[in-house]
Motif scaffolding. Structure first.
Motif, PDB file in Angstrom:
ATOM      1  N   GLN A  87       0.819  -1.206   0.000  1.00 43.36           N
ATOM      2  CA  GLN A  87       0.000   0.000   0.000  1.00 43.36           C
ATOM      3  C   GLN A  87       0.859   1.264   0.000  1.00 43.36           C
ATOM      4  O   GLN A  87       1.868   1.326   0.673  1.00 43.36           O
ATOM      5  CB  GLN A  87      -0.914  -0.008   1.237  1.00 43.36           C
ATOM      6  N   LYS A  88       0.462   2.249  -0.789  1.00 36.77           N
ATOM      7  CA  LYS A  88       1.144   3.545  -0.845  1.00 36.77           C
ATOM      8  C   LYS A  88       0.102   4.654  -0.837  1.00 36.77           C
ATOM      9  O   LYS A  88      -0.095   5.356  -1.816  1.00 36.77           O
ATOM     10  CB  LYS A  88       1.993   3.647  -2.109  1.00 36.77           C
ATOM     11  N   GLY A  89      -0.634   4.819   0.246  1.00 40.23           N
ATOM     12  CA  GLY A  89      -1.686   5.829   0.293  1.00 40.23           C
ATOM     13  C   GLY A  89      -2.803   5.442  -0.640  1.00 40.23           C
ATOM     14  O   GLY A  89      -3.392   4.378  -0.522  1.00 40.23           O
ATOM     15  N   LEU A  90      -3.098   6.317  -1.655  1.00 36.85           N
ATOM     16  CA  LEU A  90      -4.104   6.000  -2.654  1.00 36.85           C
ATOM     17  C   LEU A  90      -3.491   5.291  -3.852  1.00 36.85           C
ATOM     18  O   LEU A  90      -4.118   5.165  -4.891  1.00 36.85           O
ATOM     19  CB  LEU A  90      -4.825   7.285  -3.114  1.00 36.85           C
ATOM     20  N   GLY A  91      -2.256   4.843  -3.722  1.00 41.55           N
ATOM     21  CA  GLY A  91      -1.614   4.091  -4.784  1.00 41.55           C
ATOM     22  C   GLY A  91      -1.017   2.819  -4.224  1.00 41.55           C
ATOM     23  O   GLY A  91      -0.865   2.652  -3.021  1.00 41.55           O
ATOM     24  N   MET A  92      -0.721   1.871  -5.093  1.00 34.57           N
ATOM     25  CA  MET A  92      -0.108   0.636  -4.655  1.00 34.57           C
ATOM     26  C   MET A  92       0.661   0.036  -5.816  1.00 34.57           C
ATOM     27  O   MET A  92       0.489   0.429  -6.968  1.00 34.57           O
ATOM     28  CB  MET A  92      -1.144  -0.366  -4.134  1.00 34.57           C
ATOM     29  N   THR A  93       1.529  -0.916  -5.483  1.00 34.21           N
ATOM     30  CA  THR A  93       2.240  -1.668  -6.496  1.00 34.21           C
ATOM     31  C   THR A  93       1.689  -3.080  -6.494  1.00 34.21           C
ATOM     32  O   THR A  93       1.704  -3.764  -5.471  1.00 34.21           O
ATOM     33  CB  THR A  93       3.751  -1.687  -6.217  1.00 34.21           C
ATOM     34  N   VAL A  94       1.167  -3.527  -7.635  1.00 33.41           N
ATOM     35  CA  VAL A  94       0.617  -4.868  -7.784  1.00 33.41           C
ATOM     36  C   VAL A  94       1.484  -5.598  -8.787  1.00 33.41           C
ATOM     37  O   VAL A  94       1.505  -5.255  -9.968  1.00 33.41           O
ATOM     38  CB  VAL A  94      -0.844  -4.830  -8.273  1.00 33.41           C
ATOM     39  N   GLY A  95       2.220  -6.633  -8.303  1.00 33.84           N
ATOM     40  CA  GLY A  95       3.177  -7.280  -9.178  1.00 33.84           C
ATOM     41  C   GLY A  95       4.234  -6.275  -9.586  1.00 33.84           C
ATOM     42  O   GLY A  95       4.920  -5.704  -8.759  1.00 33.84           O
ATOM     43  N   GLU A  98       2.492  -0.236 -11.179  1.00 30.93           N
ATOM     44  CA  GLU A  98       2.155   0.817 -10.225  1.00 30.93           C
ATOM     45  C   GLU A  98       0.713   1.238 -10.489  1.00 30.93           C
ATOM     46  O   GLU A  98       0.348   1.555 -11.621  1.00 30.93           O
ATOM     47  CB  GLU A  98       3.085   2.010 -10.402  1.00 30.93           C
ATOM     48  N   VAL A  99      -0.108   1.246  -9.447  1.00 29.72           N
ATOM     49  CA  VAL A  99      -1.530   1.561  -9.571  1.00 29.72           C
ATOM     50  C   VAL A  99      -1.850   2.770  -8.705  1.00 29.72           C
ATOM     51  O   VAL A  99      -1.456   2.824  -7.534  1.00 29.72           O
ATOM     52  CB  VAL A  99      -2.412   0.366  -9.146  1.00 29.72           C
ATOM     53  N   SER A 100      -2.542   3.736  -9.289  1.00 30.56           N
ATOM     54  CA  SER A 100      -2.941   4.940  -8.561  1.00 30.56           C
ATOM     55  C   SER A 100      -4.450   5.104  -8.672  1.00 30.56           C
ATOM     56  O   SER A 100      -4.996   5.157  -9.785  1.00 30.56           O
ATOM     57  CB  SER A 100      -2.238   6.167  -9.151  1.00 30.56           C
ATOM     58  N   PHE A 101      -5.129   5.159  -7.538  1.00 33.14           N
ATOM     59  CA  PHE A 101      -6.581   5.279  -7.510  1.00 33.14           C
ATOM     60  C   PHE A 101      -6.997   6.739  -7.315  1.00 33.14           C
ATOM     61  O   PHE A 101      -6.315   7.504  -6.637  1.00 33.14           O
ATOM     62  CB  PHE A 101      -7.173   4.436  -6.379  1.00 33.14           C
ATOM     63  N   TYR A 102      -8.121   7.100  -7.907  1.00 29.67           N
ATOM     64  CA  TYR A 102      -8.644   8.459  -7.775  1.00 29.67           C
ATOM     65  C   TYR A 102     -10.158   8.425  -7.998  1.00 29.67           C
ATOM     66  O   TYR A 102     -10.729   7.384  -8.354  1.00 29.67           O
ATOM     67  CB  TYR A 102      -7.984   9.389  -8.809  1.00 29.67           C
ATOM     68  N   GLY A 103     -10.789   9.559  -7.825  1.00 29.21           N
ATOM     69  CA  GLY A 103     -12.225   9.646  -8.069  1.00 29.21           C
ATOM     70  C   GLY A 103     -12.847  10.793  -7.303  1.00 29.21           C
ATOM     71  O   GLY A 103     -12.156  11.672  -6.777  1.00 29.21           O
ATOM     72  N   ASN A 104     -14.161  10.780  -7.241  1.00 34.30           N
ATOM     73  CA  ASN A 104     -14.869  11.786  -6.475  1.00 34.30           C
ATOM     74  C   ASN A 104     -16.240  11.283  -6.061  1.00 34.30           C
ATOM     75  O   ASN A 104     -16.765  10.316  -6.635  1.00 34.30           O
ATOM     76  CB  ASN A 104     -14.993  13.116  -7.249  1.00 34.30           C
ATOM     77  N   LYS A 154       0.693   1.675 -14.562  1.00 31.38           N
ATOM     78  CA  LYS A 154       1.941   1.844 -15.299  1.00 31.38           C
ATOM     79  C   LYS A 154       2.903   0.731 -14.942  1.00 31.38           C
ATOM     80  O   LYS A 154       3.117   0.430 -13.767  1.00 31.38           O
ATOM     81  CB  LYS A 154       2.588   3.202 -14.995  1.00 31.38           C
ATOM     82  N   THR A 155       3.453   0.096 -15.995  1.00 33.66           N
ATOM     83  CA  THR A 155       4.442  -0.959 -15.819  1.00 33.66           C
ATOM     84  C   THR A 155       5.669  -0.623 -16.646  1.00 33.66           C
ATOM     85  O   THR A 155       5.556  -0.337 -17.842  1.00 33.66           O
ATOM     86  CB  THR A 155       3.883  -2.324 -16.267  1.00 33.66           C
ATOM     87  N   SER A 156       6.842  -0.653 -16.034  1.00 35.48           N
ATOM     88  CA  SER A 156       8.083  -0.375 -16.744  1.00 35.48           C
ATOM     89  C   SER A 156       8.573  -1.652 -17.423  1.00 35.48           C
ATOM     90  O   SER A 156       8.637  -2.719 -16.795  1.00 35.48           O
ATOM     91  CB  SER A 156       9.147   0.143 -15.779  1.00 35.48           C
ATOM     92  N   THR A 157       8.903  -1.550 -18.729  1.00 36.06           N
ATOM     93  CA  THR A 157       9.441  -2.675 -19.487  1.00 36.06           C
ATOM     94  C   THR A 157      10.706  -2.228 -20.221  1.00 36.06           C
ATOM     95  O   THR A 157      11.016  -1.034 -20.275  1.00 36.06           O
ATOM     96  CB  THR A 157       8.419  -3.204 -20.510  1.00 36.06           C
ATOM     97  N   LYS A 158      11.401  -3.180 -20.817  1.00 38.00           N
ATOM     98  CA  LYS A 158      12.610  -2.846 -21.568  1.00 38.00           C
ATOM     99  C   LYS A 158      12.284  -1.957 -22.761  1.00 38.00           C
ATOM    100  O   LYS A 158      13.104  -1.151 -23.189  1.00 38.00           O
ATOM    101  CB  LYS A 158      13.303  -4.124 -22.035  1.00 38.00           C
ATOM    102  N   GLY A 159      11.091  -2.117 -23.327  1.00 36.70           N
ATOM    103  CA  GLY A 159      10.695  -1.322 -24.480  1.00 36.70           C
ATOM    104  C   GLY A 159      10.042  -0.002 -24.128  1.00 36.70           C
ATOM    105  O   GLY A 159       9.612   0.728 -25.026  1.00 36.70           O
ATOM    106  N   GLY A 160       9.940   0.314 -22.845  1.00 40.02           N
ATOM    107  CA  GLY A 160       9.289   1.550 -22.411  1.00 40.02           C
ATOM    108  C   GLY A 160       8.131   1.252 -21.490  1.00 40.02           C
ATOM    109  O   GLY A 160       7.753   0.093 -21.265  1.00 40.02           O
TER     110      GLY A 160
END
Length: 445
Positions: A87-95, A98-104, A154-160
Motif C-alpha cells: 500500500q502507498k496511500g491512494l496508490g499501490m504496487t501490484v506485481g 504501479e496503480v494509482s486510484f482516484y475519483g470523487n 503503469k508498468t516499466s518494461t525494456k521497451g518503455g
C-alpha cells in the motif's frame, strides 16, 4: 674581598633556582601524565562494558531466532515471501505495475423552471418540450450518478512504459444510477487502444460548466479507438485514430477516421485543428459524412482564461452533442438528404483567488436550411433550426478536496415545425425553453 665571589654566588643562586623550577616542571608533568593514564583507563573500562552488553543482546537474539526456527520446523510453516501488493496511500504496487486510484463523490441538484424530461437532470436542450405542449416546468431534481471512480496503471518494461486507465461512473442507461465505462484503455509508446475521449470531439476547449454533459456548441464523446501520436517537436503533434462512434442510425462497415493537430502557441495559448470522415450506411444506401473542428485556449492575463470551440459537420450526429440526425431515409432505406450544421461555444473563466473562480459561457448551433432534409422529416418538431444556451457559474473550494458550485443557464431551441396530431392540428409552438439553476458539491480523492 675577591671580586669574583659575588659573581660565583649569583651563579650558584641561579643554578639552584633553575634546578628547583625543573623539579617542579617534572613533578607537574608526572602528575598530568598520571591523570591522562587514569582517564584512558576509565574509557577502556567503559568500552569493555558496552561490548559486554552488546554480546549479551546478540546472544539473546540468537536464542530467540533458534526458538522461532525450531517452531517453524515443528509446524512446517511455509517460508514467507514479500507481498505482491504494497500500500502507498491512494496508490499501490501490484506485481510489477504501479496503480494509482482516484475519483470523487459528486452530488448534483437542480431547480428547473423550464426544461427537459424529469427522468434526467443534465442538459437536454435539443429535446426540451415546445411551448404549449407537455412542458416540463417547476421541478426539483437531484442525483449522485456523476460520482466517479478510476485507476491509472503503469508498468516499466525494456521497451518503455506500458500504461492504462479504467474509469467508471453511474450515468449509464436511461434511468441513470447504472455503472458505465468512461475510460478503459492501454497505451504503449505512441499507441493507444481502448475507449477514451474522441480524437475529433474533444472537451478540452469547452468553457467550464456544472452540467456534467456541458452545453451546446461543445462535444462530450468517448469512443472505442486505436490511435497513434506523432510528435513533430515539443510544441506540435499529430494524432490519427480509427474510432467506433456508436451511431445507432448507421450500419457501420468501417470505423471513422479522425485526425487532430495540437499546437502550443506559447506558454499561455494552445490550439487544435481536427478532421473526421465516416461512412454512413443503411440496408440499401451509403453516404460519406465528414467534419472539421478548431479549438483555442488562451490565458489572456494571469487568472483569466478564454476558450472557444468550433465544428462544421455534414451527415453525422454521433460526434457533436445535440445535433439533428445526420441523415434521413425513405421507406426503401435510401438516404434522401443529410443534415449540415455549424456550432460554436465561447467562454471566459476568471480565477479570483485560490478559493473562488467563475465562468461566463455561450453556445450556439445552427442547421443548414436544406429543404430536402426538412421535407423528408417524419416529425419536424424533433429536429432543430438552431439551439443556443448562455450560462454563468461560480465555484468555491474552501480546501483542496472540496468544491461547491452554483450555476444558472438559459437556452432555447427552435424546431423546424410544431407538434401536430394525426389530423394536422397544431399542438405547440416551435420554440422550447431551458431555464435552470443547478448546484453541485464534490469531494475529490
Amino acid at each position: 674581598m675577591n671580586s669574583t665571589q659575588p659573581t660565583m654566588k649569583r651563579n650558584l643562586v641561579m643554578s639552584m633556582l633553575a634546578l628547583s623550577m625543573a623539579g617542579m616542571s617534572l613533578s607537574t608533568q608526572a602528575k598530568s601524565n598520571s591523570e591522562e593514564i587514569q582517564q584512558l583507563h576509565q574509557e577502556v573500562q567503559e568500552l569493555r562494558e558496552l561490548l559486554s552488553q552488546y554480546a549479551g543482546q546478540q546472544k539473546i537474539q540468537a536464542q530467540h531466532l533458534q526458538a522461532v526456527q525450531a517452531t517453524s520446523a515443528v509446524t512446517a510453516l511455509p517460508v514467507q515471501t514479500p507481498m505482491s501488493a504494497t500500500q502507498k496511500g491512494l496508490g499501490m504496487t501490484v506485481g510489477k505495475a504501479e496503480v494509482s486510484f482516484y475519483g470523487n463523490v459528486r452530488a448534483d441538484a437542480s431547480y428547473q423552471a423550464e426544461g427537459g424530461s424529469a427522468a434526467r437532470l443534465y442538459n437536454q436542450i435539443s429535446t426540451v418540450p415546445l411551448k404549449g405542449y407537455k412542458e416540463s416546468s417547476d421541478q426539483f431534481k437531484s442525483t449522485l450518478s456523476a460520482t466517479r471512480l478510476g485507476a491509472d496503471f503503469k508498468t516499466s518494461t525494456k521497451g518503455g512504459d506500458v500504461g492504462g486507465k479504467i474509469e467508471v461512473d453511474f450515468l449509464g442507461g436511461p434511468g441513470l444510477d447504472t455503472l458505465r465505462i468512461r475510460h478503459a484503455y492501454v497505451n504503449y509508446n505512441d499507441w493507444l487502444i481502448g475507449q477514451t475521449w474522441s480524437n475529433f470531439a474533444v472537451p478540452d476547449y469547452m468553457p467550464e460548466s456544472i452540467d456534467a454533459l456541458g452545453y451546446v456548441g461543445g462535444a462530450v464523446k468517448r469512443t472505442p479507438q486505436v490511435r497513434h501520436t506523432t510528435k513533430f517537436n515539443p510544441a506540435t503533434n499529430l494524432v490519427v485514430a480509427l474510432e467506433d462512434p456508436k451511431d445507432g442510425s448507421s450500419n457501420m462497415r468501417l470505423p471513422a477516421l479522425t485526425a487532430r493537430v495540437n499546437h502550443k502557441i506559447s506558454d499561455t495559448a494552445a490550439m487544435s485543428l481536427r478532421g473526421m470522415v465516416n461512412d454512413k450506411r443503411t440496408d440499401a444506401d451509403n453516404e460519406t459524412a465528414w467534419g472539421v473542428g478548431a479549438g483555442l485556449k488562451y490565458e489572456m492575463m494571469p487568472g483569466t482564461t478564454f476558450k472557444a470551440d468550433y465544428y462544421h459537420v455534414k451527415g453525422d450526429s454521433s460526434f457533436v452533442s445535440w445535433a439533428n440526425s445526420g441523415f434521413v431515409v425513405n421507406t426503401n432505406k435510401d438516404i434522401v438528404a443529410t443534415n449540415e450544421f455549424d456550432s460554436i461555444t465561447v467562454g471566459l473563466t476568471q480565477q479570483f483567488n485560490p478559493q473562488w473562480r467563475g465562468t461566463l459561457g455561450y453556445g450556439y448551433m445552427k442547421a443548414d436550411n436544406n429543404q430536402d432534409y426538412i421535407n423528408a422529416l417524419a416529425d419536424k418538431s424533433t429536429a432543430n433550426k438552431d439551439l443556443w444556451q448562455a450560462w454563468g457559474n461560480v465555484f468555491y473550494s474552501p480546501t483542496k478536496p472540496l468544491s461547491f458550485g452554483l450555476e444558472y443557464v438559459y437556452g432555447e431551441r427552435k424546431a423546424f415545425g410544431p407538434v401536430v396530431d394525426v389530423s394536422n392540428n397544431i399542438l405547440s409552438g416551435t420554440t422550447g425553453e431551458d431555464n435552470r439553476v443547478s448546484a453541485v458539491a464534490i469531494y475529490n480523492f
